[in-house]
Design a protein around this motif. Structure first.
Motif, mmCIF file in Angstrom:
data_model
loop_
_atom_site.group_PDB
_atom_site.id
_atom_site.type_symbol
_atom_site.label_atom_id
_atom_site.label_comp_id
_atom_site.label_asym_id
_atom_site.label_seq_id
_atom_site.Cartn_x
_atom_site.Cartn_y
_atom_site.Cartn_z
ATOM 1 N N ASP A 1 7.579 -4.141 0.283
ATOM 2 C CA ASP A 1 7.346 -2.773 -0.171
ATOM 3 C C ASP A 1 6.916 -2.826 -1.635
ATOM 4 N N LEU A 2 5.696 -2.393 -1.909
ATOM 5 C CA LEU A 2 5.150 -2.448 -3.269
ATOM 6 C C LEU A 2 5.005 -1.051 -3.888
ATOM 7 N N HIS A 3 5.779 -0.095 -3.417
ATOM 8 C CA HIS A 3 5.634 1.274 -3.904
ATOM 9 C C HIS A 3 5.778 1.364 -5.414
ATOM 10 N N ASP A 4 6.712 0.628 -5.980
ATOM 11 C CA ASP A 4 6.951 0.701 -7.421
ATOM 12 C C ASP A 4 6.010 -0.172 -8.232
ATOM 13 N N VAL A 5 5.364 -1.151 -7.581
ATOM 14 C CA VAL A 5 4.446 -2.059 -8.288
ATOM 15 C C VAL A 5 3.142 -2.154 -7.493
ATOM 16 N N SER A 6 2.565 -0.995 -7.203
ATOM 17 C CA SER A 6 1.398 -0.956 -6.308
ATOM 18 C C SER A 6 0.168 -1.637 -6.891
ATOM 19 N N GLU A 7 0.127 -1.833 -8.222
ATOM 20 C CA GLU A 7 -1.008 -2.543 -8.813
ATOM 21 C C GLU A 7 -1.086 -3.988 -8.316
ATOM 22 N N LEU A 8 -0.012 -4.491 -7.717
ATOM 23 C CA LEU A 8 -0.008 -5.848 -7.177
ATOM 24 C C LEU A 8 -0.579 -5.925 -5.769
ATOM 25 N N THR A 9 -0.958 -4.808 -5.178
ATOM 26 C CA THR A 9 -1.354 -4.803 -3.774
ATOM 27 C C THR A 9 -2.520 -5.738 -3.493
ATOM 28 N N CYS A 10 -3.532 -5.735 -4.334
ATOM 29 C CA CYS A 10 -4.704 -6.578 -4.073
ATOM 30 C C CYS A 10 -4.353 -8.059 -4.167
ATOM 31 N N ILE B 1 2.278 -5.061 4.116
ATOM 32 C CA ILE B 1 2.435 -4.457 2.787
ATOM 33 C C ILE B 1 2.686 -2.975 2.998
ATOM 34 N N ARG B 2 3.775 -2.468 2.435
ATOM 35 C CA ARG B 2 4.207 -1.096 2.678
ATOM 36 C C ARG B 2 4.337 -0.319 1.367
ATOM 37 N N GLY B 3 4.412 1.001 1.516
ATOM 38 C CA GLY B 3 4.734 1.863 0.381
ATOM 39 C C GLY B 3 3.598 2.150 -0.574
ATOM 40 N N VAL B 4 2.342 1.915 -0.161
ATOM 41 C CA VAL B 4 1.229 2.028 -1.114
ATOM 42 C C VAL B 4 0.136 2.981 -0.628
ATOM 43 N N ALA B 5 0.497 3.987 0.139
ATOM 44 C CA ALA B 5 -0.512 4.939 0.613
ATOM 45 C C ALA B 5 -1.282 5.567 -0.541
ATOM 46 N N HIS B 6 -0.609 5.748 -1.684
ATOM 47 C CA HIS B 6 -1.230 6.434 -2.821
ATOM 48 C C HIS B 6 -2.385 5.663 -3.432
ATOM 49 N N ILE B 7 -2.521 4.357 -3.150
ATOM 50 C CA ILE B 7 -3.626 3.615 -3.780
ATOM 51 C C ILE B 7 -4.960 3.901 -3.102
ATOM 52 N N ARG B 8 -4.930 4.722 -2.072
ATOM 53 C CA ARG B 8 -6.210 5.220 -1.540
ATOM 54 C C ARG B 8 -6.927 6.087 -2.583
ATOM 55 N N GLY B 9 -6.176 6.585 -3.557
ATOM 56 C CA GLY B 9 -6.760 7.411 -4.616
ATOM 57 C C GLY B 9 -6.891 6.694 -5.941
ATOM 58 N N HIS B 10 -6.864 5.364 -5.946
ATOM 59 C CA HIS B 10 -7.066 4.616 -7.196
ATOM 60 C C HIS B 10 -8.565 4.485 -7.491
ATOM 61 N N GLU B 11 -8.974 3.449 -8.208
ATOM 62 C CA GLU B 11 -10.382 3.322 -8.592
ATOM 63 C C GLU B 11 -11.321 3.479 -7.395
ATOM 64 N N THR B 12 -10.864 3.000 -6.247
ATOM 65 C CA THR B 12 -11.496 3.278 -4.967
ATOM 66 C C THR B 12 -10.384 3.379 -3.949
ATOM 67 N N ASP B 13 -10.708 3.607 -2.686
ATOM 68 C CA ASP B 13 -9.691 3.552 -1.638
ATOM 69 C C ASP B 13 -9.380 2.073 -1.415
ATOM 70 N N ARG B 14 -8.352 1.590 -2.094
ATOM 71 C CA ARG B 14 -8.082 0.154 -2.086
ATOM 72 C C ARG B 14 -7.678 -0.366 -0.712
ATOM 73 N N LEU B 15 -7.015 0.434 0.080
ATOM 74 C CA LEU B 15 -6.625 -0.033 1.409
ATOM 75 C C LEU B 15 -7.856 -0.228 2.291
ATOM 76 N N ALA B 16 -8.756 0.729 2.286
ATOM 77 C CA ALA B 16 -9.977 0.594 3.072
ATOM 78 C C ALA B 16 -10.833 -0.561 2.563
ATOM 79 N N ALA B 17 -10.891 -0.702 1.237
ATOM 80 C CA ALA B 17 -11.723 -1.758 0.654
ATOM 81 C C ALA B 17 -11.164 -3.141 0.966
ATOM 82 N N LEU B 18 -9.824 -3.280 0.953
ATOM 83 C CA LEU B 18 -9.220 -4.568 1.296
ATOM 84 C C LEU B 18 -9.424 -4.885 2.768
ATOM 85 N N GLU B 19 -9.298 -3.881 3.622
ATOM 86 C CA GLU B 19 -9.548 -4.097 5.047
ATOM 87 C C GLU B 19 -10.983 -4.576 5.259
ATOM 88 N N GLU B 20 -11.917 -3.911 4.627
ATOM 89 C CA GLU B 20 -13.321 -4.280 4.751
ATOM 90 C C GLU B 20 -13.585 -5.679 4.201
#
Length: 447
Positions: free
Chosen positions: A330-339, A354-373
């Motif tokens: 769970d990276l909710h508190d340290v979501s900058e480590l997700t990538c 990797i859990r707890g990071v739904a909010h990073i869809r609104g970071h510089e880009t949608d990081r979850l979609a970009a990592l999946e791609e």
């Protein structure tokens, strides 16, 4: 203004042209540690607090990057003076002198670029400036969450026009009466931090009440509170999700910015991925979530042993790994480590979640979609969940990795490239957001 600062501020602050880069593959385990530049989060908070202070402040070790240049430009637009002074003990290092104006000035334009700290920290300061201040940024920044903060500022008496997102204009009479404000900060803890920093300058102080899903990246709120308290401000979380800042002066303060531990974690991960061993400098005490960062690396099988420096010696962390293992984290508190975590998961011996990071869809880009791609394109099995990713390691192959102008995605691709030939980043220049010398540091680590 000194020539040194002119050189700094003359560097490109607009979007840098895309620079393709083939990530180097490690030919041997990495044994060389690096020193990363100062923390972006601490630098931009220090700059804002110095601008709000009751006198000039000196800031050493400040990160020199696009985000911090944009912050300096934004504060200068509001009347803040900046200069560079030589450090009295270390001739090779500069310190920034920040001199607050007698009164902030409106009427200018602020370029937020893609920097969340600029678009969320400077508007509250502009609420203390009489007149209209116009805000704009990169096209990608226009989709980053901002509305809750602007609504909160509206409830404090400023006028936002025409929209509650970039681009917008903010008009104020230069006075914020304060009181109590409610805000949904489930998309970004920076909303609360931006309000906390101007709370003492409100006539009756400021009480901030969060309403909504849990606030992400809460250690950054602790960082903001600590930096305020260090400057003599009476600020605290008085009950869960309620913060109070009493009115009063923000004391001028000289400080040295510690290294960016999130950036450093990427280099530590590089050592682990290649089965190497290296010893990294680590602060004795930090406003950054150091323990959580080390715990995240350890979850993937990387040994990160902290050693306190004795008799004036610096503290260190020794990093090593025999193999990278899958993790449920769970990276909710340290979501900058997700990538970085996603890159580790892609080369692990087993599956990860990797859990707890739904909010990073609104970071510089949608990081979850970009990592999946990006990781799927290199052969990994990646799927999005409601709040993160599941990653199943597969045989990786080279290919194009799109960074979406996001520095953290570039770090992830570079990590995978250490053990996969032919990983090509479509743009490595985006690393200038927090680490302009990333390529030199990365390649130097391998030499």
């Amino acid at each position: 203004m000194s020539p040194g600062l002119l050189d700094w501020l003359s560097r490109r602050t607009g979007p840098v042209g895309a620079v393709p880069w083939t990530a180097p593959t490690a030919s041997a385990p990495i044994t060389r540690a690096v020193r990363t530049p100062g923390s972006k989060s601490a630098t931009n908070r220090a700059l804002v607090l110095a601008a709000l202070a009751d006198g000039p402040s000196l800031i050493g070790g400040a990160l020199d990057s696009r985000d911090t240049s944009l912050m300096l430009d934004g504060l200068r637009t509001l009347g803040v003076e900046t200069d560079v002074e030589r450090h009295p003990r270390y001739d090779t290092l500069d310190r920034l002198r920040i001199t607050p104006p007698p009164a902030f000035t409106g009427g200018g334009d602020v370029d937020c670029g893609l920097a969340g700290t600029v678009m969320r920290f400077v508007p509250p300061v502009a609420g203390l400036a009489a007149g209209t201040t116009r805000f704009h940024g990169d096209r990608a920044a226009e989709s980053r969450p901002l509305e809750p903060l602007l609504r909160a500022l509206g409830s404090l008496g400023v006028r936002i026009d025409p929209t509650l997102g970039l681009p917008f204009s903010l008009t104020s009479d230069g006075t914020l009466h304060g009181g109590q404000v409610e805000i949904d900060s489930s998309a970004s803890s920076q909303f609360v931090s931006g309000l906390l920093m101007i709370g003492a300058r409100c006539e009756s102080g400021l009480t901030i009440r969060h309403v909504g899903a849990p606030v992400p990246s809460r250690p950054h709120l602790s960082m903001t509170l600590t930096m305020l308290q260090d400057r003599g401000v009476d600020a605290a979380e008085t009950q869960p999700d309620v913060w109070r800042v009493e009115p009063g002066a923000v004391g001028a303060m000289d400080e040295w910015i510690e290294p960016d531990l999130t950036n450093l974690a990427t280099f530590m991960a590089a050592v682990g991925i290649t089965g190497g061993h290296a010893v990294f400098a680590w602060p004795d005490a930090s406003t950054q979530p150091g323990e959580q960062i080390l715990a995240a690396l350890q979850a993937f099988g990387i040994t990160a042993a902290y050693r306190h420096g004795a008799s004036g010696a610096e503290s260190t962390v020794a990093v090593s790994a025999d193999r990278i293992v899958g993790a449920d984290i769970d990276l909710h508190d340290v979501s900058e480590l997700t990538c970085t975590a996603a890159a580790l998961a892609a080369v692990a011996t087993g599956p990860s979640r990797i859990r707890g990071v739904a909010h990073i869809r609104g970071h510089e880009t949608d990081r979850l979609a970009a990592l999946e791609e990006g990781l799927s394109g290199l052969g990994c099995a990646v799927a999005q969940t409601d709040d993160g990713l599941t990653i199943e390691p597969r045989r990786l192959r080279g290919g194009l990795f799109r960074t979406h102008a996001d520095h953290r995605l570039a770090h992830a691709a570079a990590l995978v490239g250490l053990v996969t030939h032919g990983v090509v980043l479509d743009d490595v220049a985006c690393t200038s957001k927090t680490m302009p010398d990333f390529v030199a540091l990365w390649e130097g680590m391998l030499s």
